[in-house]
Design an enzyme around this catalytic site. Sequence first.
Site, short mmCIF file in Angstrom:
data_model
loop_
_atom_site.label_atom_id
_atom_site.label_comp_id
_atom_site.label_asym_id
_atom_site.label_seq_id
_atom_site.Cartn_x
_atom_site.Cartn_y
_atom_site.Cartn_z
N TYR A 1 -8.16 -12.00 -10.72
CA TYR A 1 -7.32 -13.17 -11.00
C TYR A 1 -7.72 -14.31 -10.06
CZ TYR A 1 -3.16 -16.08 -11.31
OH TYR A 1 -2.31 -17.14 -11.45
N HIS B 1 -3.93 6.18 3.13
CA HIS B 1 -4.64 4.96 2.75
C HIS B 1 -4.09 3.72 3.47
CE1 HIS B 1 -5.91 1.71 -0.07
NE2 HIS B 1 -6.97 2.47 -0.23
N VAL C 1 -8.53 2.30 20.96
CA VAL C 1 -9.98 2.44 21.09
C VAL C 1 -10.75 1.81 19.93
CG1 VAL C 1 -10.03 4.46 22.58
CG2 VAL C 1 -9.77 4.76 20.11
N SER D 1 -11.30 -1.03 -0.65
CA SER D 1 -9.99 -0.93 0.01
C SER D 1 -10.10 -1.20 1.50
CB SER D 1 -9.42 0.48 -0.15
OG SER D 1 -8.90 0.66 -1.42
N ASP E 1 0.84 -1.21 0.00
CA ASP E 1 0.00 0.00 0.00
C ASP E 1 0.87 1.26 0.00
OD1 ASP E 1 -2.33 1.78 0.68
OD2 ASP E 1 -3.30 -0.15 0.95
N ALA F 1 -7.82 -8.46 -8.22
CA ALA F 1 -8.87 -9.24 -7.56
C ALA F 1 -9.47 -10.27 -8.52
CB ALA F 1 -9.95 -8.31 -7.03
N ASN G 1 -13.83 0.10 -6.99
CA ASN G 1 -14.93 1.00 -6.60
C ASN G 1 -15.53 1.73 -7.79
OD1 ASN G 1 -14.16 0.39 -3.97
ND2 ASN G 1 -12.74 2.12 -3.91
#
Lengths: 500, 82
Positions: free
Chosen positions: A369, A269, A282, A441, A237, A367, A357
């Site tokens: 694949y 990201h 938290v 993501s 990333d 994805a 998206n």
Amino acid sequence: MKTSKRQNFILLPSSGSEITLKSNPQVADFLTTLDDAIDFHSGGSSAMSFSVRNMPQAPQEEIAIEVIDSIKSKGAKLVSLDTNEMANFRFSYPGLRIIPEKFYSRTDAMQERLDQKITAKTASKTLDVFITDQAATPLLGITVIAFTDFKLRIGSKTRTNAKGYAKLRLNADKIERLYIYPDHSYWGVLQKNIKTKQSLEIKLVPLDLGTNDSLRHFFDTRNFQQIENPVKVGVIDTGAGPHNNLLVAGGKNMINGEDPDDYSDKESHGTHVAGIIGASGVMPGVALGADLHIYRVFAVGKNASNFDIMKAIAQAIADKCDLINMSLGEKDLDEGLISSIKDAYNAGIVCFAANGNDGRQPVSFPAAYSLSIAVGAMGRKGTYPASSTQADAEAAPYGTSPDNYVAAFSNIGPETDLIAPGVAIISTYPGDYYAAMDGTSMACPAATGLAARLLSTRADLLALPRNQVRSDEILKFLSQNIQAMGFGANFEGKGMFHLP
Amino acid sequence: MNYIIKHTGDKPVDLKKVAEVIRAHQGSLIDGSSMPSMGLVNIAPEAIESLKQNLEEWQVFPEKSYEVPSTRKKAGGPFGRF
């Protein structure tokens, strides 16, 4: 409602086009069984049924396959199967690449897309937007986007100054949609059909870290124990951290020309993605205690090269990761990245990738694949303010619970394997902040983290030699912990991970 | 244009020979940090077929770029794209 649609697929071993009994006897047997089924003398295909393995909730289920053609007994097979059964099939018969049969047309010239271009001279008025917190303190650096024609994507964008003001130039009397995006700490705002005045004042609602977002609605991470056995998760990333509640075990900057030892996040990201997997504090991640290995491949403001991603996968293999998260994608297949994902699979590592998206468009690569686990995004009503930008993601289909929906932005298709919460997910943001973000993501690390938590209960699987069989066994085990959410296979694959 | 070269064979890599082949095709190795298993080479597209033939046991892929999927709305039109 599921609609049955059969499609042709090519079945291949995980590497190469033919397999030996020695390298993977189960896959070799399976391909031979399919080969034996073809009756070439009658000139036709042969219909067969295969049981769905490892599904205690439906042990009687079978997948109907029509074997159409074969290349060698232990080689590629052309089969026809129901696209609703794709995810079931992938999980039941891991170790096979399942590639849609493709047809190529002549390369006729396509029309060039023409965006409507209006010059700045056509801006007829300005609008001052004043953005504050609940105590009327001005907020700096809030992104404001106004669309005067949403369909044609005509609009204006700016950020607030130190006094909380953003000046928008407009070319119409009405703003069709006004989006306000704080980087962190507050919910965004969406307003529709606003008559333009001279100014507009908006107070942002702060994130409440004590309430449940959609991820914590389904998974009570605040009461999760640390995972039982160490699981190494590679995150490819923008980098990650620093953040007080995000402990990173290791990593590397893969970008040529940057310091290899600096894999901190210059954007946000990767920090958000990594926090969903393994943050403490938290808003804990789903796999608190996982060993996070961060591979930075996005230079600031730039896309990532497939070469850097391939280097990252090679490094994740060298670091002995168990799972890899890739919240990234693009439209077309890429043989280079395919070869690296294969390398990872053959080294006992399972790769998860975001569906993309683009709003119900085909699943993005990597994805799409077949050796990646493709993850779509879902949301849940009531886990964010009704006036927030997140409300824009609500769309049919709704699940077995009418409050659950497949996020409007989520790409869909038969390659989808799983779905996970990906709307209004609150996670870590550089500088010890928290932010609510949306996207496949975010759904992808939720699925990767849950896989890590599940896998941590199986020391026997983690101890297997690092080869393709290990990846197969991990997938078989994970497939026993997936629950359909009622969206249909095209939207959710096999469903969402659930914890025993 | 940039291309990725990825070693696939079992034999040890002769880096000197690889460098000579790249140079002979007027190319340059711009990222050798993952050698001897992978490298990024800048080379003219018309030379790539010849390079492939001369680099035995190496796969060659074009460099591509990937983006972080964003759900933020994009605006075009009068004030430019962003």
